[in-house]
Scaffold this motif. Sequence first.
Motif, PDB file in Angstrom:
ATOM      1  N   GLU A  12       0.834  -1.210   0.000  1.00 27.60           N
ATOM      2  CA  GLU A  12       0.000   0.000   0.000  1.00 27.60           C
ATOM      3  C   GLU A  12       0.863   1.252   0.000  1.00 27.60           C
ATOM      4  N   MET A  13       1.908   1.224   0.824  1.00 28.37           N
ATOM      5  CA  MET A  13       2.790   2.392   0.904  1.00 28.37           C
ATOM      6  C   MET A  13       3.551   2.595  -0.408  1.00 28.37           C
ATOM      7  N   GLU A  14       3.891   1.492  -1.048  1.00 35.54           N
ATOM      8  CA  GLU A  14       4.600   1.573  -2.323  1.00 35.54           C
ATOM      9  C   GLU A  14       3.704   2.222  -3.379  1.00 35.54           C
TER      10      GLU A  14
ATOM     11  N   ILE B   3      16.228   5.674   5.443  1.00 30.46           N
ATOM     12  CA  ILE B   3      14.976   6.192   4.883  1.00 30.46           C
ATOM     13  C   ILE B   3      15.364   7.294   3.914  1.00 30.46           C
ATOM     14  N   GLU B   4      14.854   7.216   2.693  1.00 26.36           N
ATOM     15  CA  GLU B   4      15.232   8.225   1.698  1.00 26.36           C
ATOM     16  C   GLU B   4      14.381   9.478   1.853  1.00 26.36           C
ATOM     17  N   VAL B  16       9.881  13.793   3.488  1.00 25.59           N
ATOM     18  CA  VAL B  16       9.895  12.354   3.738  1.00 25.59           C
ATOM     19  C   VAL B  16       8.465  11.860   3.581  1.00 25.59           C
ATOM     20  N   TRP B  17       8.307  10.770   2.853  1.00 31.90           N
ATOM     21  CA  TRP B  17       6.975  10.187   2.664  1.00 31.90           C
ATOM     22  C   TRP B  17       6.715   9.188   3.782  1.00 31.90           C
ATOM     23  N   ALA B  18       5.490   9.185   4.288  1.00 32.50           N
ATOM     24  CA  ALA B  18       5.184   8.365   5.461  1.00 32.50           C
ATOM     25  C   ALA B  18       3.729   7.899   5.431  1.00 32.50           C
ATOM     26  N   LYS B  82       1.144   6.422  15.160  1.00 31.72           N
ATOM     27  CA  LYS B  82       2.268   5.661  14.602  1.00 31.72           C
ATOM     28  C   LYS B  82       2.609   6.226  13.233  1.00 31.72           C
ATOM     29  N   LEU B  83       3.873   6.524  13.022  1.00 27.25           N
ATOM     30  CA  LEU B  83       4.349   6.936  11.698  1.00 27.25           C
ATOM     31  C   LEU B  83       5.186   5.794  11.131  1.00 27.25           C
ATOM     32  N   LEU B  84       4.867   5.397   9.908  1.00 24.84           N
ATOM     33  CA  LEU B  84       5.581   4.298   9.260  1.00 24.84           C
ATOM     34  C   LEU B  84       6.321   4.823   8.040  1.00 24.84           C
ATOM     35  N   PHE B  85       7.500   4.295   7.822  1.00 21.69           N
ATOM     36  CA  PHE B  85       8.337   4.742   6.703  1.00 21.69           C
ATOM     37  C   PHE B  85       8.892   3.529   5.980  1.00 21.69           C
ATOM     38  N   ARG B  86       8.889   3.565   4.654  1.00 25.74           N
ATOM     39  CA  ARG B  86       9.583   2.520   3.894  1.00 25.74           C
ATOM     40  C   ARG B  86      11.080   2.770   4.028  1.00 25.74           C
ATOM     41  N   THR B  87      11.828   1.718   4.050  1.00 27.02           N
ATOM     42  CA  THR B  87      13.276   1.850   4.187  1.00 27.02           C
ATOM     43  C   THR B  87      13.949   1.332   2.922  1.00 27.02           C
ATOM     44  N   THR B  88      15.256   1.467   2.877  1.00 22.19           N
ATOM     45  CA  THR B  88      15.985   0.982   1.708  1.00 22.19           C
ATOM     46  C   THR B  88      16.070  -0.542   1.714  1.00 22.19           C
ATOM     47  N   GLU B  89      15.653  -1.180   2.814  1.00 24.61           N
ATOM     48  CA  GLU B  89      15.646  -2.644   2.864  1.00 24.61           C
ATOM     49  C   GLU B  89      14.249  -3.137   2.550  1.00 24.61           C
ATOM     50  N   ARG B  90      14.121  -3.828   1.441  1.00 20.82           N
ATOM     51  CA  ARG B  90      12.834  -4.328   0.966  1.00 20.82           C
ATOM     52  C   ARG B  90      12.149  -5.145   2.064  1.00 20.82           C
TER      53      ARG B  90
END
Lengths: 88, 151
Positions: A12-14, B3-4, B16-18, B82-90
């Motif tokens: 979803e985030m992607e 986090i990019e 930053v996207w979250a 809660k804030l969630l962030f995608r990281t550089t690790e899939r």
Amino acid sequence: MPVLEDTTLESEMEQFERDMNWIYTHYETLKREYPNEFVAVFNQTLVAHSPDIESLIASVQPRFGQQVGNIAIKFIYAEPPAIVLTPQ
Amino acid sequence: MKIECRRDPGSPYLMVWARLECDAYGIRCGTEFAIDTGSPMAILSYPQAVSCLVPLDKLAKALKPIRIGGVVADAYILPDVKLLFRTTERGKLFAHHMAHLYVLGPTRTQMQLPVPGILGADFLDQFTFISFSKQRGGRVFITDEDIKLSL
């Protein structure tokens, strides 16, 4: 770092990030067409635009329902703002 | 883990996207924040609050209004966020819990350009910035990795 592994959530985030990236990539075009307006993008398609955030959300909510949270929404500045952010 | 950050194409801000989540009010929302190293705390802007369907009328009001970007607005308190962030690790997300997040209400002053939401020191203090510099662009990350600097 507190790490969470959740492939559904990451997917979803992607999707959201693809749409936000679409806005970033098409920013110059959006700036010409919708200066100083909010734009809403879903599945890399512009779904709404408005200078007023309440009107924008009112226009997309009937179609998207609770999915509104997955729409990428961004204000398109006509000129780079000279705003000092730090709150007081 | 990194986090990019993203260079906003229309402003000088580093973004930053979250994903913002608050179980108490059923909030699940993708959004973006500007990095503000001068701010002591994170703030959700009014447009973000509207987009994320934050019910301002149900939130407690902060003791005093907040002035930001030449705008004065009442502030509200969104609890247990809660804030969630995608990281550089899939497959790995960074989760940041906040006991409360300040949310701006509509501005009291004449309408100006909207300000973005910001991430301040209460979030940024756990990270180091890394910039892979180029003449134009380059990439910026925040990381919790142990970076040894000799200054």
